[in-house]
Design a protein around this motif. Structure first.
Motif, mmCIF file in Angstrom:
data_model
loop_
_atom_site.group_PDB
_atom_site.id
_atom_site.type_symbol
_atom_site.label_atom_id
_atom_site.label_comp_id
_atom_site.label_asym_id
_atom_site.label_seq_id
_atom_site.Cartn_x
_atom_site.Cartn_y
_atom_site.Cartn_z
ATOM 1 N N GLY A 1 0.814 -1.224 0.000
ATOM 2 C CA GLY A 1 0.000 0.000 0.000
ATOM 3 C C GLY A 1 0.839 1.261 0.000
ATOM 4 N N LEU B 1 -9.697 1.180 -0.856
ATOM 5 C CA LEU B 1 -9.691 0.156 0.198
ATOM 6 C C LEU B 1 -11.069 -0.481 0.215
ATOM 7 N N CYS C 1 -10.839 -2.298 8.105
ATOM 8 C CA CYS C 1 -9.868 -2.202 7.000
ATOM 9 C C CYS C 1 -9.029 -0.932 7.130
ATOM 10 N N CYS C 2 -9.631 0.148 7.614
ATOM 11 C CA CYS C 2 -8.856 1.385 7.826
ATOM 12 C C CYS C 2 -7.819 1.178 8.926
ATOM 13 N N ALA D 1 -5.154 -0.780 7.362
ATOM 14 C CA ALA D 1 -4.399 0.078 6.442
ATOM 15 C C ALA D 1 -3.374 0.902 7.219
ATOM 16 N N LEU E 1 -0.442 -1.411 6.321
ATOM 17 C CA LEU E 1 -0.069 -0.848 5.012
ATOM 18 C C LEU E 1 0.624 0.501 5.156
ATOM 19 N N SER F 1 -6.610 6.614 4.172
ATOM 20 C CA SER F 1 -7.613 5.543 4.235
ATOM 21 C C SER F 1 -9.015 6.091 4.012
#
Ligand code: NIG
Ligand code: FE
Length: 402
Positions: free
Chosen positions: A299, A311, A328-329, A332, A336, A343
């Motif tokens: 990322g 994302l 997911c954030c 990230a 990532l 994000s």
């Protein structure tokens, strides 16, 4: 009818009007303290600081935003929500050491969900998509894409697309997800069938087509044939690529002008550079990498090279049984190395762009659709910071408080 969300601790939105955002612009967020959002019908009329709130007539529903932060409704641009059954048995086997690719090769994996999805019936499928949509909403997703791909016969593929559409989602035809058992491993024969018998109607229901370009699924030549036929039928193009191996997905996506190439866990430096020099969005799915114990996609390298990224959850029963974009954030940020600001843009305006809706969705600004997430947080960056937290206090979807 107007709706005013007032006295917000903060309002945060990707800056500017462009989509997709890349480079430094990806991390630019406008933050207003002590803020309001005013919605008229299904659109945002104004945002600002409370001290600048205009005088309003009496026909306004007011929502108390004290202690809350407003961000744009989240856009999940990559899910597989149209499936029957589950894969909890396989999940337990994987916990004991079996690999995802081994299970797939033995006729488990995607093909076991194909059996359950074919058995679900049109009504069962619609109920499943609605249940999954409601789970997503609980985590702040106000727009979701969902692929078909667990039917792989004419009736079930079309039923899947209809179910996604009637549940309010954006349907993508993943006609090339796996070769179903009746074709006995003959991918070309299956593609002949899919393109001749399913595509004409799928193209009327879906907005895009997607293919799983991977060892054990479809190779680059088969993916090209499938995607070119879908493009000629009027569909936008997406690819599942570089999940386990680099099999040519990025060059193909660039050549065909695809909207996105998704996964990228196996992408190396050359792929990063090729993607960054193109208009194709790299969709990162860190929940899937986590769920399968696979390497994370590059990322940070993609963003630093200037690629447009989004994302998404990849919500599905096998490789990512996870409907939470806030999670997911968090991944990230921690895995990532993306900032919360990057994000936020990746799962709002850039994800909207992947769905062809970057002009209308993904920002809190006048003219955009009134999709708002009210976070139970004193600072909007809790979106990434509160790992697995109960973050979502309320949502507003197309101007309606839920
Ligand atoms: O995006 N990689 C291919 N398709 C899905 C997983 C599907 C499944 O395991 O059921 C994915 O990871
Ligand atoms: Fe996927």
């Amino acid at each position: 009818m107007k709706l005013l969300v007032r006295d917000l601790a903060q309002l945060a939105t990707p800056a500017g009007r462009d989509a997709p955002l890349r480079g430094a612009a990806l991390g630019e967020v406008d933050v207003l303290e002590d803020a309001f959002v005013l919605c008229a019908g299904d659109a945002i009329e104004a945002v600002g600081r409370m001290r600048d709130l205009p005088l309003l007539d009496s026909d306004v529903v007011e929502v108390d935003g004290r202690g809350l932060c407003a961000i744009p409704g989240l856009v999940d641009c990559h899910t597989h929500a149209a499936f029957g059954g589950d894969r909890v048995d396989e999940f337990s086997l994987r916990a004991g050491g079996a690999s995802y690719e081994e299970l797939h090769a033995r006729g488990g994996g995607i093909l076991s969900t194909v059996r359950a999805t074919r058995a679900a019936g049109e009504r069962g499928l619609l109920e499943a998509v609605e249940r999954h949509r409601d789970w997503m909403r609980g985590h702040g997703t106000t727009t979701f894409e969902s692929k078909s791909g667990y039917g792989l016969d004419r009736e079930t593929e079309l039923a899947s697309l209809r179910a996604v559409k009637s549940a309010g989602g954006v349907p993508t035809w993943l006609g090339a997800h796996a070769v179903p058992p009746e074709f006995e491993g003959d991918a070309d024969a299956y593609l002949d069938f899919a393109l001749n018998e399913v595509l004409p109607e799928a193209a009327q229901l879906a907005e895009a087509a997607d293919v799983f370009l991977e060892r054990g699924a479809f190779d680059a030549e088969q993916a090209r044939r499938y995607l070119e036929a879908c493009r000629d039928a009027g569909l936008a193009l997406r690819l599942h690529g570089d999940q386990f191996t680099e099999s040519g997905a990025i060059p193909l996506a660039v050549e065909l002008g695809a909207r996105s190439v998704d996964h990228l866990e196996a992408t190396g430096d050359a792929g990063v550079r090729t993607l960054a020099a193109s208009d194709v969005v790299g969709v990162l799915l860190p929940a899937s990498a986590l769920f399968l114990g696979r390497p994370m996609p590059p990322g940070r390298a993609l963003v630093d090279a200037g690629a447009a990224i989004a994302l998404a959850t990849d919500f599905n029963p096998g490789s990512a049984f996870c409907e939470s974009l806030p999670l997911c954030c968090s991944l990230a940020a921690t895995q990532l190395k993306l900032s919360p600001a990057e994000s936020l843009a990746a799962c709002t305006v850039n994800a909207a762009h992947v769905l062809g809706r970057g002009e209308r969705l993904g920002r809190l600004a006048p003219g955009y659709r009134a999709d708002i997430v009210l976070l139970d947080a004193p600072d909007w960056r809790y979106l990434a910071y509160h790992l697995g937290g109960e973050l979502v206090a309320r949502i507003v979807a197309a101007g309606e408080l839920r």
